[in-house]
Write a protein that holds these residues in place. Structure first.
Motif, mmCIF file in Angstrom:
data_model
loop_
_atom_site.group_PDB
_atom_site.id
_atom_site.type_symbol
_atom_site.label_atom_id
_atom_site.label_comp_id
_atom_site.label_asym_id
_atom_site.label_seq_id
_atom_site.Cartn_x
_atom_site.Cartn_y
_atom_site.Cartn_z
ATOM 1 N N LEU A 1 0.969 -1.277 -0.014
ATOM 2 C CA LEU A 1 -0.007 -0.140 -0.011
ATOM 3 C C LEU A 1 0.808 1.138 -0.192
ATOM 4 O O LEU A 1 1.734 1.444 0.970
ATOM 5 C CB LEU A 1 -0.965 0.128 1.081
ATOM 6 C CG LEU A 1 -1.775 1.318 1.367
ATOM 7 C CD1 LEU A 1 -2.762 1.408 0.462
ATOM 8 C CD2 LEU A 1 -2.425 1.051 2.663
ATOM 9 N N LEU A 2 0.625 2.240 -1.145
ATOM 10 C CA LEU A 2 1.386 3.301 -1.134
ATOM 11 C C LEU A 2 0.836 4.510 -0.527
ATOM 12 O O LEU A 2 -0.378 4.790 -1.211
ATOM 13 C CB LEU A 2 1.909 3.334 -2.715
ATOM 14 C CG LEU A 2 2.740 4.577 -3.018
ATOM 15 C CD1 LEU A 2 4.150 4.420 -2.251
ATOM 16 C CD2 LEU A 2 3.050 4.462 -4.567
ATOM 17 N N VAL A 3 1.500 5.153 0.408
ATOM 18 C CA VAL A 3 0.743 6.340 1.046
ATOM 19 C C VAL A 3 1.320 7.570 0.933
ATOM 20 O O VAL A 3 2.726 7.757 1.120
ATOM 21 C CB VAL A 3 0.602 5.816 2.588
ATOM 22 C CG1 VAL A 3 0.112 6.959 3.195
ATOM 23 C CG2 VAL A 3 -0.278 4.490 2.791
ATOM 24 N N ASP A 4 0.702 8.629 0.645
ATOM 25 C CA ASP A 4 1.326 10.115 0.619
ATOM 26 C C ASP A 4 -0.024 10.629 1.242
ATOM 27 O O ASP A 4 -0.880 10.359 1.752
ATOM 28 C CB ASP A 4 1.513 10.525 -0.814
ATOM 29 C CG ASP A 4 2.587 11.775 -0.630
ATOM 30 O OD1 ASP A 4 2.795 12.288 0.434
ATOM 31 O OD2 ASP A 4 2.966 12.013 -1.546
ATOM 32 N N ASP A 5 0.464 12.285 1.607
ATOM 33 C CA ASP A 5 -0.650 13.007 2.050
ATOM 34 C C ASP A 5 -1.610 13.534 1.076
ATOM 35 O O ASP A 5 -2.864 13.869 1.020
ATOM 36 C CB ASP A 5 -0.067 14.289 2.791
ATOM 37 C CG ASP A 5 0.762 15.308 1.774
ATOM 38 O OD1 ASP A 5 1.152 14.802 1.179
ATOM 39 O OD2 ASP A 5 0.572 16.649 2.355
ATOM 40 N N LEU A 6 -1.032 13.845 -0.256
ATOM 41 C CA LEU A 6 -1.771 14.422 -1.378
ATOM 42 C C LEU A 6 -1.328 13.932 -2.651
ATOM 43 O O LEU A 6 -0.258 13.808 -2.767
ATOM 44 C CB LEU A 6 -1.475 16.060 -1.111
ATOM 45 C CG LEU A 6 -2.254 17.075 -1.828
ATOM 46 C CD1 LEU A 6 -2.508 18.275 -1.112
ATOM 47 C CD2 LEU A 6 -1.182 17.351 -3.129
ATOM 48 N N ILE A 7 -2.407 14.050 -3.571
ATOM 49 C CA ILE A 7 -2.143 13.699 -4.974
ATOM 50 C C ILE A 7 -2.453 14.972 -5.701
ATOM 51 O O ILE A 7 -3.569 15.537 -5.977
ATOM 52 C CB ILE A 7 -3.018 12.618 -5.484
ATOM 53 C CG1 ILE A 7 -2.593 11.141 -4.593
ATOM 54 C CG2 ILE A 7 -2.611 12.344 -7.015
ATOM 55 C CD1 ILE A 7 -3.498 10.296 -5.065
ATOM 56 N N ALA A 8 -1.318 15.474 -6.442
ATOM 57 C CA ALA A 8 -1.597 16.575 -7.333
ATOM 58 C C ALA A 8 -1.494 16.291 -8.706
ATOM 59 O O ALA A 8 -2.165 15.725 -9.296
ATOM 60 C CB ALA A 8 -0.491 17.927 -6.879
ATOM 61 N N THR A 9 -0.207 16.368 -9.448
ATOM 62 C CA THR A 9 0.037 16.010 -10.747
ATOM 63 C C THR A 9 0.135 14.270 -10.696
ATOM 64 O O THR A 9 0.355 13.792 -11.890
ATOM 65 C CB THR A 9 1.353 16.416 -11.278
ATOM 66 O OG1 THR A 9 2.453 15.927 -10.610
ATOM 67 C CG2 THR A 9 1.534 17.844 -11.144
ATOM 68 N N GLY A 10 0.375 13.735 -9.332
ATOM 69 C CA GLY A 10 0.502 12.378 -9.382
ATOM 70 C C GLY A 10 2.024 11.968 -9.758
ATOM 71 O O GLY A 10 2.271 10.520 -9.606
ATOM 72 N N GLY A 11 2.916 12.737 -10.096
ATOM 73 C CA GLY A 11 4.324 12.504 -10.326
ATOM 74 C C GLY A 11 5.082 11.656 -9.201
ATOM 75 O O GLY A 11 5.765 10.815 -9.515
ATOM 76 N N THR A 12 4.866 12.168 -8.028
ATOM 77 C CA THR A 12 5.499 11.811 -6.866
ATOM 78 C C THR A 12 4.887 9.895 -6.562
ATOM 79 O O THR A 12 5.866 9.047 -6.420
ATOM 80 C CB THR A 12 5.383 12.394 -5.378
ATOM 81 O OG1 THR A 12 5.686 13.624 -5.794
ATOM 82 C CG2 THR A 12 6.013 11.928 -4.449
ATOM 83 N N MET A 13 3.663 9.946 -6.751
ATOM 84 C CA MET A 13 3.170 8.698 -6.529
ATOM 85 C C MET A 13 3.439 7.578 -7.522
ATOM 86 O O MET A 13 3.637 6.453 -7.334
ATOM 87 C CB MET A 13 1.620 8.831 -6.168
ATOM 88 C CG MET A 13 1.169 7.420 -5.435
ATOM 89 S SD MET A 13 -0.529 7.493 -4.789
ATOM 90 C CE MET A 13 -0.287 8.006 -3.242
ATOM 91 N N MET A 14 3.442 8.200 -8.883
ATOM 92 C CA MET A 14 3.725 7.303 -10.044
ATOM 93 C C MET A 14 5.388 7.100 -9.735
ATOM 94 O O MET A 14 5.777 5.670 -10.181
ATOM 95 C CB MET A 14 3.853 8.087 -11.176
ATOM 96 C CG MET A 14 3.794 7.406 -12.452
ATOM 97 S SD MET A 14 2.502 6.151 -12.552
ATOM 98 C CE MET A 14 1.457 7.394 -13.652
ATOM 99 N N ALA A 15 6.387 7.720 -9.316
ATOM 100 C CA ALA A 15 7.597 7.411 -9.059
ATOM 101 C C ALA A 15 7.743 6.271 -7.959
ATOM 102 O O ALA A 15 8.301 5.279 -8.271
ATOM 103 C CB ALA A 15 8.353 8.611 -8.701
ATOM 104 N N GLY A 16 6.938 6.388 -6.895
ATOM 105 C CA GLY A 16 7.004 5.385 -5.990
ATOM 106 C C GLY A 16 6.498 4.056 -6.479
ATOM 107 O O GLY A 16 7.054 3.130 -6.037
#
Ligand code: HSX
Length: 185
Positions: free
Chosen positions: A125-140
């Protein structure tokens, strides 16, 4: 009229919008008030725990994105009785790493993960506080997949759908669970 409690509305009321930060024209969605108030913190964590506590949805590992994803991700992992692994900005992790570079509005960023953080086949399960452009989560997601893990879902408190990140992530095959969406200004 009975009072119907909506956790999502309650949480939304406790997210602070800071205009023109960190740059003019940006409305920053600040999640720190959710953490500051013990009741709100509990409601927020519980919303995630309730989704992921059942057998079919329980991950093997929670991965948190630097830095606010650590706050939510570590507490969630503890509550689910699973391990937590940090995905960090480049240069912070001491052991051997895999890395992924992605584009920002201006320039690029690189994130790293310890090469033994997850095992092939782990359901993460991949967790962050916020999704904007999605770049950070995509890299994860890419980092975890480099190690052979399966990213079962991305979870965040806030989605900014107008920036297209959540749509891009879903189109790339990542299911998402978010608690509050902010459209427009
Ligand atoms: C912010 O940028 C948040 O804490 C996330 O880590 C990230 C989201 O932006 P994006 O990569 O979806 O555009 O600092």
């Amino acid at each position: 009229m009975p009072h119907l409690f909506s956790a999502n509305d309650y949480l939304r009321q406790h997210i602070r919008t800071v205009p023109d930060w960190p740059a003019p024209g940006v409305q920053f969605r600040d999640i720190t008030p959710l953490l500051q108030n013990p009741k709100v913190f509990r409601v927020m964590i519980d919303a995630f725990v309730h989704r992921y506590m059942d057998d079919g949805m329980r991950p093997d590992v929670v991965a948190g994105l630097d830095a606010r994803g650590f706050i939510l991700g570590a507490v969630l992992a503890y509550e689910l009785n699973v391990g937590f692994v940090p995905i960090r900005k480049k240069g912070k992790l001491p052991f051997t790493t895999v890395e992924e570079t992605y584009e920002l509005e201006y320039g690029s960023a690189t994130v790293e993960l310890h090469s033994d953080a997850v095992r092939p086949g782990d359901k993460v399960l991949l967790v962050d506080d916020l999704i904007a452009t999605g770049g950070t989560m995509m890299a994860g997601k890419k980092l975890l997949e480099k190690l052979g893990a399966q990213v079962m879902e991305g979870a965040a408190i806030v989605d900014l759908p107008e920036l297209g990140g959540s749509e891009r992530l879903r189109a790339a095959g990542l299911p998402l669970f978010t608690l509050v969406a902010f459209d427009g200004h």
